[in-house]
Design a protein around this motif. Structure first.
Motif, PDB file in Angstrom:
ATOM      1  N   CYS A  13       0.835  -1.206   0.000  1.00 40.62           N
ATOM      2  CA  CYS A  13       0.000   0.000   0.000  1.00 40.62           C
ATOM      3  C   CYS A  13       0.868   1.254   0.000  1.00 40.62           C
ATOM      4  N   ALA A  14       1.905   1.255   0.860  1.00 43.13           N
ATOM      5  CA  ALA A  14       2.811   2.404   0.913  1.00 43.13           C
ATOM      6  C   ALA A  14       3.541   2.570  -0.411  1.00 43.13           C
ATOM      7  N   GLY A  15       3.958   1.457  -1.027  1.00 41.22           N
ATOM      8  CA  GLY A  15       4.624   1.534  -2.322  1.00 41.22           C
ATOM      9  C   GLY A  15       3.722   2.116  -3.393  1.00 41.22           C
ATOM     10  N   THR A  16       2.436   1.765  -3.348  1.00 39.67           N
ATOM     11  CA  THR A  16       1.476   2.339  -4.297  1.00 39.67           C
ATOM     12  C   THR A  16       1.371   3.846  -4.108  1.00 39.67           C
ATOM     13  N   GLY A  17       1.230   4.276  -2.846  1.00 40.11           N
ATOM     14  CA  GLY A  17       1.116   5.708  -2.577  1.00 40.11           C
ATOM     15  C   GLY A  17       2.361   6.475  -2.968  1.00 40.11           C
ATOM     16  N   LEU A  18       3.541   5.932  -2.655  1.00 42.50           N
ATOM     17  CA  LEU A  18       4.785   6.609  -3.006  1.00 42.50           C
ATOM     18  C   LEU A  18       4.977   6.636  -4.516  1.00 42.50           C
ATOM     19  N   GLY A  19       4.566   5.569  -5.197  1.00 41.30           N
ATOM     20  CA  GLY A  19       4.676   5.561  -6.649  1.00 41.30           C
ATOM     21  C   GLY A  19       3.838   6.650  -7.293  1.00 41.30           C
ATOM     22  N   GLU A  28       7.368  13.668 -11.375  1.00 40.09           N
ATOM     23  CA  GLU A  28       7.167  13.090 -12.706  1.00 40.09           C
ATOM     24  C   GLU A  28       8.221  12.036 -13.034  1.00 40.09           C
ATOM     25  N   ASN A  29       8.434  11.124 -12.106  1.00 40.33           N
ATOM     26  CA  ASN A  29       9.342   9.996 -12.330  1.00 40.33           C
ATOM     27  C   ASN A  29       8.510   8.834 -12.850  1.00 40.33           C
ATOM     28  N   HIS A  30       8.631   8.573 -14.139  1.00 46.67           N
ATOM     29  CA  HIS A  30       7.767   7.566 -14.758  1.00 46.67           C
ATOM     30  C   HIS A  30       8.022   6.173 -14.194  1.00 46.67           C
ATOM     31  N   LEU A  31       9.286   5.823 -13.983  1.00 51.34           N
ATOM     32  CA  LEU A  31       9.604   4.501 -13.439  1.00 51.34           C
ATOM     33  C   LEU A  31       8.990   4.323 -12.060  1.00 51.34           C
ATOM     34  N   ALA A  32       9.057   5.350 -11.217  1.00 46.86           N
ATOM     35  CA  ALA A  32       8.458   5.270  -9.889  1.00 46.86           C
ATOM     36  C   ALA A  32       6.945   5.084  -9.991  1.00 46.86           C
ATOM     37  N   GLY A  33       6.310   5.790 -10.926  1.00 50.02           N
ATOM     38  CA  GLY A  33       4.871   5.630 -11.103  1.00 50.02           C
ATOM     39  C   GLY A  33       4.491   4.224 -11.525  1.00 50.02           C
ATOM     40  N   VAL A  34       5.256   3.654 -12.447  1.00 45.63           N
ATOM     41  CA  VAL A  34       4.977   2.283 -12.902  1.00 45.63           C
ATOM     42  C   VAL A  34       5.196   1.293 -11.758  1.00 45.63           C
ATOM     43  N   LEU A  35       6.250   1.502 -10.973  1.00 42.24           N
ATOM     44  CA  LEU A  35       6.496   0.615  -9.830  1.00 42.24           C
ATOM     45  C   LEU A  35       5.369   0.720  -8.798  1.00 42.24           C
ATOM     46  N   GLY A  36       4.793   1.909  -8.657  1.00 39.54           N
ATOM     47  CA  GLY A  36       3.637   2.049  -7.772  1.00 39.54           C
ATOM     48  C   GLY A  36       2.467   1.205  -8.243  1.00 39.54           C
ATOM     49  N   VAL A  37       2.230   1.184  -9.553  1.00 40.84           N
ATOM     50  CA  VAL A  37       1.169   0.342 -10.110  1.00 40.84           C
ATOM     51  C   VAL A  37       1.520  -1.133  -9.930  1.00 40.84           C
ATOM     52  N   ALA A  55     -10.327  -8.122   1.216  1.00 37.39           N
ATOM     53  CA  ALA A  55      -9.806  -7.504  -0.003  1.00 37.39           C
ATOM     54  C   ALA A  55     -10.306  -6.079  -0.167  1.00 37.39           C
ATOM     55  N   LEU A  56     -11.584  -5.861   0.164  1.00 40.57           N
ATOM     56  CA  LEU A  56     -12.140  -4.511   0.070  1.00 40.57           C
ATOM     57  C   LEU A  56     -11.444  -3.577   1.063  1.00 40.57           C
ATOM     58  N   GLY A  57     -11.192  -4.071   2.281  1.00 42.50           N
ATOM     59  CA  GLY A  57     -10.510  -3.254   3.277  1.00 42.50           C
ATOM     60  C   GLY A  57      -9.107  -2.847   2.846  1.00 42.50           C
ATOM     61  N   TRP A  58      -8.349  -3.790   2.292  1.00 43.85           N
ATOM     62  CA  TRP A  58      -6.994  -3.466   1.840  1.00 43.85           C
ATOM     63  C   TRP A  58      -7.003  -2.563   0.615  1.00 43.85           C
ATOM     64  N   SER A  59      -8.020  -2.683  -0.227  1.00 50.61           N
ATOM     65  CA  SER A  59      -8.107  -1.765  -1.370  1.00 50.61           C
ATOM     66  C   SER A  59      -8.348  -0.339  -0.907  1.00 50.61           C
ATOM     67  N   ALA A  65      -3.586   5.342   1.403  1.00 48.42           N
ATOM     68  CA  ALA A  65      -2.140   5.560   1.288  1.00 48.42           C
ATOM     69  C   ALA A  65      -1.835   6.537   0.172  1.00 48.42           C
ATOM     70  N   ILE A  66      -2.543   6.438  -0.947  1.00 47.05           N
ATOM     71  CA  ILE A  66      -2.342   7.391  -2.044  1.00 47.05           C
ATOM     72  C   ILE A  66      -2.720   8.796  -1.606  1.00 47.05           C
ATOM     73  N   GLN A  67      -3.865   8.927  -0.944  1.00 44.32           N
ATOM     74  CA  GLN A  67      -4.304  10.245  -0.517  1.00 44.32           C
ATOM     75  C   GLN A  67      -3.358  10.845   0.523  1.00 44.32           C
ATOM     76  N   ALA A  68      -2.925  10.022   1.484  1.00 48.39           N
ATOM     77  CA  ALA A  68      -2.076  10.522   2.564  1.00 48.39           C
ATOM     78  C   ALA A  68      -0.680  10.891   2.074  1.00 48.39           C
ATOM     79  N   LEU A  69      -0.134  10.126   1.123  1.00 46.78           N
ATOM     80  CA  LEU A  69       1.233  10.350   0.676  1.00 46.78           C
ATOM     81  C   LEU A  69       1.308  11.315  -0.502  1.00 46.78           C
ATOM     82  N   ALA A  70       0.359  11.224  -1.429  1.00 50.79           N
ATOM     83  CA  ALA A  70       0.420  12.047  -2.635  1.00 50.79           C
ATOM     84  C   ALA A  70      -0.397  13.333  -2.533  1.00 50.79           C
ATOM     85  N   PHE A  71      -1.438  13.338  -1.692  1.00 53.71           N
ATOM     86  CA  PHE A  71      -2.313  14.510  -1.615  1.00 53.71           C
ATOM     87  C   PHE A  71      -2.527  14.976  -0.177  1.00 53.71           C
ATOM     88  N   PRO A  72      -1.473  15.144   0.606  1.00 55.22           N
ATOM     89  CA  PRO A  72      -1.667  15.600   1.988  1.00 55.22           C
ATOM     90  C   PRO A  72      -2.163  17.032   2.076  1.00 55.22           C
TER      91      PRO A  72
END
Length: 310
Positions: A13-19, A28-37, A55-59, A65-72
């Motif tokens: 989850c953290a890797g997705t958010g950081l990506g 705008e690091n494309h490799l980091a974005g792909v690794l997040g996916v 599964a729903l809870g982890w999704s 994680a995306i909101q907290a890391l990418a859109f604080p």
């Protein structure tokens, strides 16, 4: 075993958010974005044997994680602009992270049951469907993760940002499969192998129709990169792009409450005009574009019948 599995999912989850954070502007690091996916795909695969509720809870965990890391800054805006205390601001931030990030559950739940070549196309199409159909308060698209790759983002001229979402997920799923093969080789004790051997092992089934299912995505990504390369080369060989002068400023009008400062709108506009004229003067009167940060001048109504913040 359960603790290790939980830690692994938290890291994914953290890797997705950081990506997403490093894949979007200003990094705008494309490799980091792909690794997040890739982390998101790995999370969905890790949840194959879990219950639907888990599964729903982890999704939703990945969405938060995306909101907290990418859109604080959304939380910061609730605190500074809306004037909320930390706890109410955190509750609203958490709620909007779940409500406006439904494309994450759509992807995770959709990918967890799929295998083989059908998975790569399904996850890419689910990403496109999520970008098109799911409402977002502050819109961002999976295709935005291609912004750091000059050749790849040229394809937006043909297919738009949602078309780039398809390409990003094709890239990510191919990388996910390659990393799985690499991990399998390392577990088997064969750490040294040629790149051609890795590419050949991308076909994990003897059936040609399955192999073709992964050959087409690779061909599509290569063609997209080739189109971007040709377009960039053609643009660089053509006439020079027109130039211009931009002036920007941050008026920092601060926050205000309608009941306490009814003249806030007037003072904010006066400050805005003052710095605007000053910026134009410092540019020698030749500014073609005047830029003001979006959140610099929040609008507060002085009408007691209207709500506090617009």
């Amino acid at each position: 075993h359960r603790l290790r599995r939980g830690v692994r999912r938290v890291l994914l989850c953290a890797g997705t958010g950081l990506g997403v954070l490093w894949g979007l502007a200003p990094y705008e690091n494309h490799l980091a974005g792909v690794l997040g996916v890739v982390c998101l795909i790995s999370l969905s695969r890790d949840l194959r044997r879990s219950s639907l509720i888990v599964a729903l809870g982890w999704s939703f965990g990945a969405a938060f994680a995306i909101q907290a890391l990418a859109f604080p800054w959304i939380y910061t805006g609730l605190r500074n602009i809306a004037g909320l205390d930390p706890l109410p601001a955190l509750v609203l931030f958490f709620a909007q992270s779940l409500i406006f990030s439904l494309k994450l559950p759509l992807l995770v739940l959709g990918m967890r049951w799929l295998r083989g070549f059908a998975a790569i196309w399904t996850c890419a199409l689910l990403a496109v469907a999520g970008d098109l159909l799911i409402y977002q308060l502050f819109p961002w698209f999976w295709g935005d993760l291609a912004g750091g790759e000059l050749w790849l983002r040229q394809n937006a001229s043909l297919v738009g940002v949602v078309g780039l979402s398809l390409l990003v997920f094709l890239e990510a799923y191919l990388m996910f499969r390659a990393l799985r093969i690499l991990a399998r080789r390392l577990r088997e004790g064969s750490a040294s192998f040629r790149g051609a051997g890795l590419l050949s092992r991308l076909h994990l089934t003897p059936h040609r129709r399955w192999a073709a299912g992964f050959a087409l995505p690779r061909l599509l990504v290569v063609c997209a990169a080739g189109f971007g390369f040709v377009r960039v080369m053609a643009g660089s060989a053509g006439e020079a792009a027109p130039t211009g002068t931009a002036a920007y400023f941050q008026p920092n009008t601060g926050k205000a409450y309608r009941a306490e400062q009814e003249d806030f709108a007037g003072r904010a506009l006066n400050l805005l005009f003052h710095y605007g004229v000053k910026s134009l003067a410092e540019a020698g009167g030749r500014a073609d574009l005047l830029i003001v940060p979006e959140s610099a001048v929040p609008y507060f109504s002085a009408d007691p019948e209207e709500s506090l913040l617009y």
